[in-house]
Write a protein that holds these residues in place. Structure first.
Motif, mmCIF file in Angstrom:
data_model
loop_
_atom_site.group_PDB
_atom_site.id
_atom_site.type_symbol
_atom_site.label_atom_id
_atom_site.label_comp_id
_atom_site.label_asym_id
_atom_site.label_seq_id
_atom_site.Cartn_x
_atom_site.Cartn_y
_atom_site.Cartn_z
ATOM 1 N N ILE A 4 0.846 -1.192 0.000
ATOM 2 C CA ILE A 4 0.000 0.000 0.000
ATOM 3 C C ILE A 4 0.884 1.245 0.000
ATOM 4 O O ILE A 4 0.615 2.202 -0.719
ATOM 5 N N LYS A 5 1.940 1.213 0.782
ATOM 6 C CA LYS A 5 2.879 2.343 0.797
ATOM 7 C C LYS A 5 3.624 2.463 -0.535
ATOM 8 O O LYS A 5 3.828 3.551 -1.053
ATOM 9 N N THR A 18 -3.397 5.515 0.646
ATOM 10 C CA THR A 18 -4.615 4.924 0.106
ATOM 11 C C THR A 18 -4.345 4.401 -1.304
ATOM 12 O O THR A 18 -3.485 4.925 -2.012
ATOM 13 N N ILE A 19 -5.075 3.353 -1.669
ATOM 14 C CA ILE A 19 -4.916 2.748 -2.998
ATOM 15 C C ILE A 19 -6.222 2.075 -3.379
ATOM 16 O O ILE A 19 -6.926 1.531 -2.520
ATOM 17 N N ALA A 20 -6.560 2.116 -4.651
ATOM 18 C CA ALA A 20 -7.729 1.396 -5.141
ATOM 19 C C ALA A 20 -7.430 -0.103 -5.088
ATOM 20 O O ALA A 20 -6.316 -0.541 -5.389
ATOM 21 N N TYR A 21 -8.434 -0.878 -4.705
ATOM 22 C CA TYR A 21 -8.254 -2.328 -4.598
ATOM 23 C C TYR A 21 -7.773 -2.930 -5.921
ATOM 24 O O TYR A 21 -6.912 -3.813 -5.933
ATOM 25 N N VAL A 65 -8.571 1.261 -0.322
ATOM 26 C CA VAL A 65 -7.999 0.593 0.841
ATOM 27 C C VAL A 65 -7.072 1.613 1.501
ATOM 28 O O VAL A 65 -6.169 2.136 0.852
ATOM 29 N N VAL A 66 -7.314 1.891 2.784
ATOM 30 C CA VAL A 66 -6.564 2.909 3.502
ATOM 31 C C VAL A 66 -5.677 2.241 4.544
ATOM 32 O O VAL A 66 -6.150 1.422 5.338
ATOM 33 N N LEU A 67 -4.407 2.580 4.539
ATOM 34 C CA LEU A 67 -3.454 2.071 5.526
ATOM 35 C C LEU A 67 -3.589 2.928 6.786
ATOM 36 O O LEU A 67 -3.308 4.126 6.761
ATOM 37 N N LEU A 68 -4.014 2.328 7.885
ATOM 38 C CA LEU A 68 -4.209 3.064 9.131
ATOM 39 C C LEU A 68 -2.951 3.138 9.967
ATOM 40 O O LEU A 68 -2.749 4.093 10.700
#
Length: 70
Positions: A4-5, A18-21, A65-68
């Motif tokens: 994701i990063k 954030t990234i689209a699935y 999809v968000v990396l928390l």
């Protein structure tokens, strides 16, 4: 999730990656066979967030999809 990063972008309003699935699915297809299971486990651990319970291609390709946690 380092993918994701690596492939996502930082949302300027939240400061989170954030990234689209669909993009994540395509970028990790050859390296991460169990992407959906990995995302579900990470969601339960509150490491990522996404709107649906289960993400499936191609219907959910635009779900973010968000990396928390970094």
């Amino acid at each position: 999730m380092s993918a994701i990063k690596e492939f996502g972008v930082v949302d300027k309003s939240t400061g989170k990656y954030t990234i689209a699935y669909g993009i994540l699915f395509e970028k990790t297809a050859n390296t991460l066979e169990a992407l959906n299971g990995t995302l579900r486990a990470a969601k339960k651990q509150k490491k990522v967030a996404f709107e649906k319970e289960l993400l499936m291609m191609p219907n959910d390709r635009d779900v973010q999809v968000v990396l928390l946690e970094a």
